[in-house]
Design a protein around this motif. Structure first.
Motif, PDB file in Angstrom:
ATOM      1  N   ALA A  94       6.940  -1.080  -5.914  1.00  0.00           N
ATOM      2  CA  ALA A  94       6.012  -2.157  -5.565  1.00  0.00           C
ATOM      3  C   ALA A  94       6.587  -3.039  -4.459  1.00  0.00           C
ATOM      4  O   ALA A  94       5.895  -3.373  -3.489  1.00  0.00           O
ATOM      5  CB  ALA A  94       5.699  -2.997  -6.799  1.00  0.00           C
ATOM      6  N   ILE A  95       7.850  -3.406  -4.590  1.00  0.00           N
ATOM      7  CA  ILE A  95       8.488  -4.230  -3.564  1.00  0.00           C
ATOM      8  C   ILE A  95       8.527  -3.488  -2.228  1.00  0.00           C
ATOM      9  O   ILE A  95       8.226  -4.050  -1.163  1.00  0.00           O
ATOM     10  CB  ILE A  95       9.909  -4.635  -4.009  1.00  0.00           C
ATOM     11  N   ALA A  96       8.878  -2.201  -2.286  1.00  0.00           N
ATOM     12  CA  ALA A  96       8.967  -1.405  -1.050  1.00  0.00           C
ATOM     13  C   ALA A  96       7.597  -1.244  -0.397  1.00  0.00           C
ATOM     14  O   ALA A  96       7.458  -1.411   0.829  1.00  0.00           O
ATOM     15  CB  ALA A  96       9.569  -0.044  -1.364  1.00  0.00           C
ATOM     16  N   PHE A  97       6.569  -0.927  -1.191  1.00  0.00           N
ATOM     17  CA  PHE A  97       5.242  -0.682  -0.625  1.00  0.00           C
ATOM     18  C   PHE A  97       4.634  -1.952  -0.052  1.00  0.00           C
ATOM     19  O   PHE A  97       3.967  -1.920   0.988  1.00  0.00           O
ATOM     20  CB  PHE A  97       4.309  -0.092  -1.682  1.00  0.00           C
ATOM     21  N   VAL A  98       4.833  -3.089  -0.713  1.00  0.00           N
ATOM     22  CA  VAL A  98       4.276  -4.346  -0.221  1.00  0.00           C
ATOM     23  C   VAL A  98       4.995  -4.788   1.056  1.00  0.00           C
ATOM     24  O   VAL A  98       4.409  -5.431   1.920  1.00  0.00           O
ATOM     25  CB  VAL A  98       4.351  -5.441  -1.310  1.00  0.00           C
ATOM     26  N   ALA A  99       6.252  -4.399   1.200  1.00  0.00           N
ATOM     27  CA  ALA A  99       7.022  -4.785   2.387  1.00  0.00           C
ATOM     28  C   ALA A  99       6.527  -4.097   3.653  1.00  0.00           C
ATOM     29  O   ALA A  99       6.871  -4.518   4.759  1.00  0.00           O
ATOM     30  CB  ALA A  99       8.501  -4.453   2.171  1.00  0.00           C
TER      31      ALA A  99
END
Length: 205
Positions: A94-99
């Motif tokens: 989630a953190i990677a995709f939102v970044a």
């Protein structure tokens, strides 16, 4: 092992076509359900989120049914640790995709994709853990069954995608008619082809 496999085959026979249906008809469904009133401009984001969650539906179901296998063995400790793995993958993804971007219209779809990825990993690790307890669990059988279902649903889904594209941006009643016709086409063609491919669960449904 036999009961878990039977339950999983039956669940997938319902959910694979449902997932593919949401994947190809997520946008017209969202237009019909949410494309009204003061917030109607946001319906594409809801549609893309539904489509992303459709990808998650199959691995989530596999992992969910496998958990019931552990519960039937009176083992709740292993599912707890497996859920820790799933949650960790979900957070990192989630953190990677939102970044990747800051467009608020695509945040929810990206979070849904992260959710799907976490349950894809979860289905794999849960299968391996359960197979150590129930040697009769066959990942190959589940994979073959899923591929059969995809073969049965894809022809109707491709035509449904064409219908959705042709009616996009049209009047409400045109979109509604196209959506209803597309759903009926997907279901009828799926059950017809599934029976021809020998998917006995299609007859049970």
């Amino acid at each position: 092992a036999a009961e878990t496999t039977r339950t999983l085959r039956l669940a997938l026979t319902f959910l694979v076509p449902a997932a593919v249906g949401f994947l190809v008809l997520g946008l017209p469904f969202s237009r019909l359900a949410f494309g009204h009133g003061a917030t109607n401009a946001g319906y594409p984001a809801i549609g893309w989120t539904l489509m992303a969650l459709a990808v998650a539906l199959v691995p989530y179901t596999i992992q969910y049914v496998y958990l019931r296998g552990f519960y039937a063995l009176e083992d709740t400790r292993t599912p707890f640790f497996l859920q820790l793995v799933i949650s960790a993958v979900n957070v990192v993804a989630a953190i990677a995709f939102v970044a990747f971007g800051d467009d608020p219209m695509t945040v929810a779809p990206r979070l849904a994709l992260a959710y799907g990825l976490s349950y894809l990993v979860g289905a794999w690790v849960t299968h391996r853990a359960l197979k150590r307890r129930l040697a009769g669990i066959s990942g190959g059988e589940v994979l073959r069954h899923t591929v059969q279902l995809l073969v049965a649903v894809l022809p109707g889904a491709l035509v449904a995608l064409l219908i959705a594209g042709l009616t996009e941006g049209s009047a409400y009643l045109v979109v509604l008619g196209g959506f209803v016709g597309a759903v009926a086409l997907v279901l009828l063609s799926f059950f017809f082809l599934a029976k021809r491919l020998g998917v006995r669960e299609a007859t049970e449904l």
